[in-house]
Design a protein around this motif. Structure first.
Motif, PDB file in Angstrom:
ATOM      1  N   ILE A 136       0.869  -1.175   0.000  1.00 34.44           N
ATOM      2  CA  ILE A 136       0.000   0.000   0.000  1.00 34.44           C
ATOM      3  C   ILE A 136       0.908   1.229   0.000  1.00 34.44           C
ATOM      4  O   ILE A 136       1.690   1.426   0.926  1.00 34.44           O
ATOM      5  CB  ILE A 136      -0.932  -0.002   1.227  1.00 34.44           C
ATOM      6  N   PHE A 137       0.791   2.038  -1.049  1.00 35.87           N
ATOM      7  CA  PHE A 137       1.618   3.218  -1.212  1.00 35.87           C
ATOM      8  C   PHE A 137       0.800   4.460  -0.880  1.00 35.87           C
ATOM      9  O   PHE A 137      -0.366   4.556  -1.284  1.00 35.87           O
ATOM     10  CB  PHE A 137       2.135   3.317  -2.653  1.00 35.87           C
ATOM     11  N   THR A 138       1.427   5.387  -0.168  1.00 32.14           N
ATOM     12  CA  THR A 138       0.744   6.605   0.242  1.00 32.14           C
ATOM     13  C   THR A 138       1.465   7.828  -0.304  1.00 32.14           C
ATOM     14  O   THR A 138       2.573   7.729  -0.829  1.00 32.14           O
ATOM     15  CB  THR A 138       0.696   6.723   1.778  1.00 32.14           C
ATOM     16  N   ALA A 139       0.846   8.977  -0.096  1.00 34.15           N
ATOM     17  CA  ALA A 139       1.452  10.236  -0.512  1.00 34.15           C
ATOM     18  C   ALA A 139       2.620  10.612   0.388  1.00 34.15           C
ATOM     19  O   ALA A 139       3.428  11.443   0.033  1.00 34.15           O
ATOM     20  CB  ALA A 139       0.399  11.346  -0.492  1.00 34.15           C
ATOM     21  N   GLY A 140       2.722   9.998   1.547  1.00 41.91           N
ATOM     22  CA  GLY A 140       3.756  10.350   2.513  1.00 41.91           C
ATOM     23  C   GLY A 140       5.128   9.786   2.215  1.00 41.91           C
ATOM     24  O   GLY A 140       6.068  10.039   2.946  1.00 41.91           O
ATOM     25  N   GLY A 141       5.263   8.988   1.191  1.00 47.83           N
ATOM     26  CA  GLY A 141       6.561   8.402   0.863  1.00 47.83           C
ATOM     27  C   GLY A 141       6.747   7.040   1.489  1.00 47.83           C
ATOM     28  O   GLY A 141       5.843   6.482   2.099  1.00 47.83           O
ATOM     29  N   SER A 142       7.957   6.499   1.339  1.00 45.56           N
ATOM     30  CA  SER A 142       8.205   5.117   1.741  1.00 45.56           C
ATOM     31  C   SER A 142       8.083   4.885   3.241  1.00 45.56           C
ATOM     32  O   SER A 142       7.829   3.767   3.671  1.00 45.56           O
ATOM     33  CB  SER A 142       9.586   4.676   1.262  1.00 45.56           C
ATOM     34  N   SER A 143       8.257   5.916   4.064  1.00 48.77           N
ATOM     35  CA  SER A 143       8.149   5.713   5.513  1.00 48.77           C
ATOM     36  C   SER A 143       6.720   5.434   5.943  1.00 48.77           C
ATOM     37  O   SER A 143       6.507   4.849   7.004  1.00 48.77           O
ATOM     38  CB  SER A 143       8.690   6.930   6.260  1.00 48.77           C
ATOM     39  N   SER A 144       5.748   5.834   5.149  1.00 49.48           N
ATOM     40  CA  SER A 144       4.357   5.576   5.513  1.00 49.48           C
ATOM     41  C   SER A 144       3.718   4.476   4.668  1.00 49.48           C
ATOM     42  O   SER A 144       2.553   4.156   4.849  1.00 49.48           O
ATOM     43  CB  SER A 144       3.536   6.866   5.400  1.00 49.48           C
ATOM     44  N   ASP A 145       4.468   3.893   3.736  1.00 52.28           N
ATOM     45  CA  ASP A 145       3.963   2.771   2.950  1.00 52.28           C
ATOM     46  C   ASP A 145       4.017   1.508   3.798  1.00 52.28           C
ATOM     47  O   ASP A 145       4.824   1.410   4.715  1.00 52.28           O
ATOM     48  CB  ASP A 145       4.817   2.554   1.701  1.00 52.28           C
ATOM     49  N   ILE A 146       3.147   0.556   3.484  1.00 54.67           N
ATOM     50  CA  ILE A 146       3.204  -0.716   4.207  1.00 54.67           C
ATOM     51  C   ILE A 146       3.168  -1.884   3.232  1.00 54.67           C
ATOM     52  O   ILE A 146       2.615  -1.791   2.139  1.00 54.67           O
ATOM     53  CB  ILE A 146       2.076  -0.872   5.260  1.00 54.67           C
ATOM     54  N   GLU A 147       3.797  -2.972   3.670  1.00 58.70           N
ATOM     55  CA  GLU A 147       3.761  -4.243   2.955  1.00 58.70           C
ATOM     56  C   GLU A 147       3.186  -5.269   3.910  1.00 58.70           C
ATOM     57  O   GLU A 147       3.703  -5.438   5.017  1.00 58.70           O
ATOM     58  CB  GLU A 147       5.159  -4.680   2.550  1.00 58.70           C
ATOM     59  N   ILE A 148       2.145  -5.948   3.484  1.00 60.33           N
ATOM     60  CA  ILE A 148       1.539  -6.989   4.306  1.00 60.33           C
ATOM     61  C   ILE A 148       1.768  -8.321   3.595  1.00 60.33           C
ATOM     62  O   ILE A 148       1.087  -8.635   2.623  1.00 60.33           O
ATOM     63  CB  ILE A 148       0.026  -6.745   4.526  1.00 60.33           C
ATOM     64  N   PRO A 149       2.736  -9.115   4.071  1.00 59.59           N
ATOM     65  CA  PRO A 149       3.018 -10.406   3.435  1.00 59.59           C
ATOM     66  C   PRO A 149       2.144 -11.501   4.038  1.00 59.59           C
ATOM     67  O   PRO A 149       1.432 -11.289   5.022  1.00 59.59           O
ATOM     68  CB  PRO A 149       4.483 -10.635   3.806  1.00 59.59           C
ATOM     69  N   GLY A 150       2.217 -12.683   3.447  1.00 60.43           N
ATOM     70  CA  GLY A 150       1.585 -13.855   4.044  1.00 60.43           C
ATOM     71  C   GLY A 150       0.078 -13.846   4.063  1.00 60.43           C
ATOM     72  O   GLY A 150      -0.543 -14.322   5.004  1.00 60.43           O
ATOM     73  N   ILE A 151      -0.531 -13.311   3.005  1.00 56.91           N
ATOM     74  CA  ILE A 151      -1.986 -13.299   2.890  1.00 56.91           C
ATOM     75  C   ILE A 151      -2.377 -14.296   1.807  1.00 56.91           C
ATOM     76  O   ILE A 151      -1.719 -14.373   0.768  1.00 56.91           O
ATOM     77  CB  ILE A 151      -2.506 -11.895   2.515  1.00 56.91           C
ATOM     78  N   ALA A 152      -3.432 -15.055   2.048  1.00 57.84           N
ATOM     79  CA  ALA A 152      -3.926 -15.972   1.017  1.00 57.84           C
ATOM     80  C   ALA A 152      -4.209 -15.166  -0.251  1.00 57.84           C
ATOM     81  O   ALA A 152      -4.731 -14.053  -0.184  1.00 57.84           O
ATOM     82  CB  ALA A 152      -5.179 -16.684   1.494  1.00 57.84           C
ATOM     83  N   LYS A 153      -3.850 -15.721  -1.418  1.00 60.13           N
ATOM     84  CA  LYS A 153      -3.922 -14.965  -2.669  1.00 60.13           C
ATOM     85  C   LYS A 153      -5.323 -14.430  -2.952  1.00 60.13           C
ATOM     86  O   LYS A 153      -5.473 -13.259  -3.312  1.00 60.13           O
ATOM     87  CB  LYS A 153      -3.452 -15.815  -3.843  1.00 60.13           C
ATOM     88  N   ASN A 154      -6.350 -15.237  -2.755  1.00 63.75           N
ATOM     89  CA  ASN A 154      -7.715 -14.749  -3.039  1.00 63.75           C
ATOM     90  C   ASN A 154      -8.114 -13.633  -2.078  1.00 63.75           C
ATOM     91  O   ASN A 154      -8.778 -12.676  -2.468  1.00 63.75           O
ATOM     92  CB  ASN A 154      -8.726 -15.883  -3.032  1.00 63.75           C
ATOM     93  N   GLU A 155      -7.678 -13.731  -0.819  1.00 63.63           N
ATOM     94  CA  GLU A 155      -7.955 -12.667   0.144  1.00 63.63           C
ATOM     95  C   GLU A 155      -7.177 -11.397  -0.234  1.00 63.63           C
ATOM     96  O   GLU A 155      -7.700 -10.289  -0.142  1.00 63.63           O
ATOM     97  CB  GLU A 155      -7.583 -13.110   1.558  1.00 63.63           C
ATOM     98  N   ALA A 156      -5.936 -11.558  -0.680  1.00 60.64           N
ATOM     99  CA  ALA A 156      -5.128 -10.411  -1.101  1.00 60.64           C
ATOM    100  C   ALA A 156      -5.775  -9.712  -2.298  1.00 60.64           C
ATOM    101  O   ALA A 156      -5.783  -8.472  -2.366  1.00 60.64           O
ATOM    102  CB  ALA A 156      -3.712 -10.868  -1.444  1.00 60.64           C
ATOM    103  N   GLU A 157      -6.315 -10.479  -3.225  1.00 58.54           N
ATOM    104  CA  GLU A 157      -6.997  -9.879  -4.375  1.00 58.54           C
ATOM    105  C   GLU A 157      -8.234  -9.112  -3.929  1.00 58.54           C
ATOM    106  O   GLU A 157      -8.515  -8.022  -4.437  1.00 58.54           O
ATOM    107  CB  GLU A 157      -7.351 -10.955  -5.400  1.00 58.54           C
ATOM    108  N   ASN A 158      -8.980  -9.665  -2.950  1.00 58.87           N
ATOM    109  CA  ASN A 158     -10.152  -8.970  -2.415  1.00 58.87           C
ATOM    110  C   ASN A 158      -9.750  -7.670  -1.717  1.00 58.87           C
ATOM    111  O   ASN A 158     -10.422  -6.647  -1.854  1.00 58.87           O
ATOM    112  CB  ASN A 158     -10.919  -9.869  -1.440  1.00 58.87           C
ATOM    113  N   ILE A 159      -8.646  -7.718  -0.969  1.00 61.60           N
ATOM    114  CA  ILE A 159      -8.157  -6.523  -0.281  1.00 61.60           C
ATOM    115  C   ILE A 159      -7.754  -5.466  -1.294  1.00 61.60           C
ATOM    116  O   ILE A 159      -8.070  -4.284  -1.146  1.00 61.60           O
ATOM    117  CB  ILE A 159      -6.980  -6.874   0.652  1.00 61.60           C
ATOM    118  N   LYS A 160      -7.072  -5.894  -2.355  1.00 60.83           N
ATOM    119  CA  LYS A 160      -6.671  -4.946  -3.402  1.00 60.83           C
ATOM    120  C   LYS A 160      -7.897  -4.288  -4.025  1.00 60.83           C
ATOM    121  O   LYS A 160      -7.917  -3.074  -4.228  1.00 60.83           O
ATOM    122  CB  LYS A 160      -5.840  -5.659  -4.476  1.00 60.83           C
TER     123      LYS A 160
END
Length: 171
Positions: A136-160
Motif C-alpha cells: 500500500i503506497f501513500t502520498a507520505g513516501g516510503s516511511s508511511s507505505d506498508i507491505e503486508i506479506p503472508g496473505i492468502a492470494k484470493n484474500e489479497a486480491e479482495n483486499i486490493k
C-alpha cells in the motif's frame, strides 16, 4: 464571517487502535520464511566450507566459527518466529492498520484517503503456498507505505479490490 473554534479533545474518549482485532498472517507463511532463510544460510554454509577448505588454520578456529554460525542460525530463526507471531493487520471503515516488530511494536495506521496505489506481489515460494503480499503506497513516501506479506492470494486480491474501490470513491 464564521467564528473559529478550536476545542480541546478528551483523548481518553478517542477510539483506540490497540483494541482492534488484528488478523494474523497465514500459518503457511512461516514455512515460506523458513525456506527463504534456509536458502540464504545454505549459500553462506557453502561459502564457509570453501573458506575452511582453503585455510589451513587450526581446527579450534574452524570449530569456533562453525558454532558461531550455528548460533546465528538459531538466533535468526527464533527472532523470525517472534516477529511472525507479532505481525497482524486490520481493515476498518476508514483506515488500514499494520502491526509488526520484535522488541518494539510498530503500528502504522493509514487512512484510505492517503492511499495512492496498491500492488499485489507473489514470490516464487509464496506462489507455491498460495500466498501473496499487498503493498500500500501513500502520498507520505516510503516511511508511511506498508507491505503486508503472508496473505492468502484470493484474500489479497479482495483486499486490493477493496482499496482500489476506496481510492476511486475519492477521485
Amino acid at each position: 464571517m464564521e467564528n473559529f473554534t478550536n476545542e480541546t479533545l478528551d483523548t481518553t474518549k478517542l477510539p483506540k487502535f490497540e483494541e482492534v482485532q488484528f488478523t494474523a498472517l497465514q500459518a503457511t507463511y512461516w514455512k515460506v520464511m523458513l525456506i527463504n532463510k534456509s536458502i540464504v544460510f545454505s549459500i553462506l554454509a557453502i561459502g564457509l566450507f570453501f573458506v575452511f577448505y582453503k585455510i589451513d588454520e587450526i581446527l579450534e578456529f574452524k570449530l569456533q566459527t562453525f558454532f558461531v554460525f550455528i548460533f546465528l542460525i538459531f538466533l535468526t530463526i527464533l527472532l523470525s518466529r517472534i516477529s511472525f507471531k507479532k505481525k497482524g493487520f486490520a481493515f476498518r471503515n476508514h483506515d488500514v492498520i499494520y502491526r509488526s516488530g520484535i522488541i518494539a511494536t510498530n503500528t502504522i495506521v493509514i487512512p484510505y484517503n492517503r492511499v495512492q496505489h496498491v500492488a499485489l506481489h507473489e514470490g516464487l515460494i509464496s506462489r507455491y503456498f498460495g500466498l501473496a503480499k499487498i503493498e500500500i503506497f501513500t502520498a507520505g513516501g516510503s516511511s508511511s507505505d506498508i507491505e503486508i506479506p503472508g496473505i492468502a492470494k484470493n484474500e489479497a486480491e479482495n483486499i486490493k479490490q477493496l482499496l482500489m474501490g476506496k481510492i476511486q470513491k475519492q477521485l
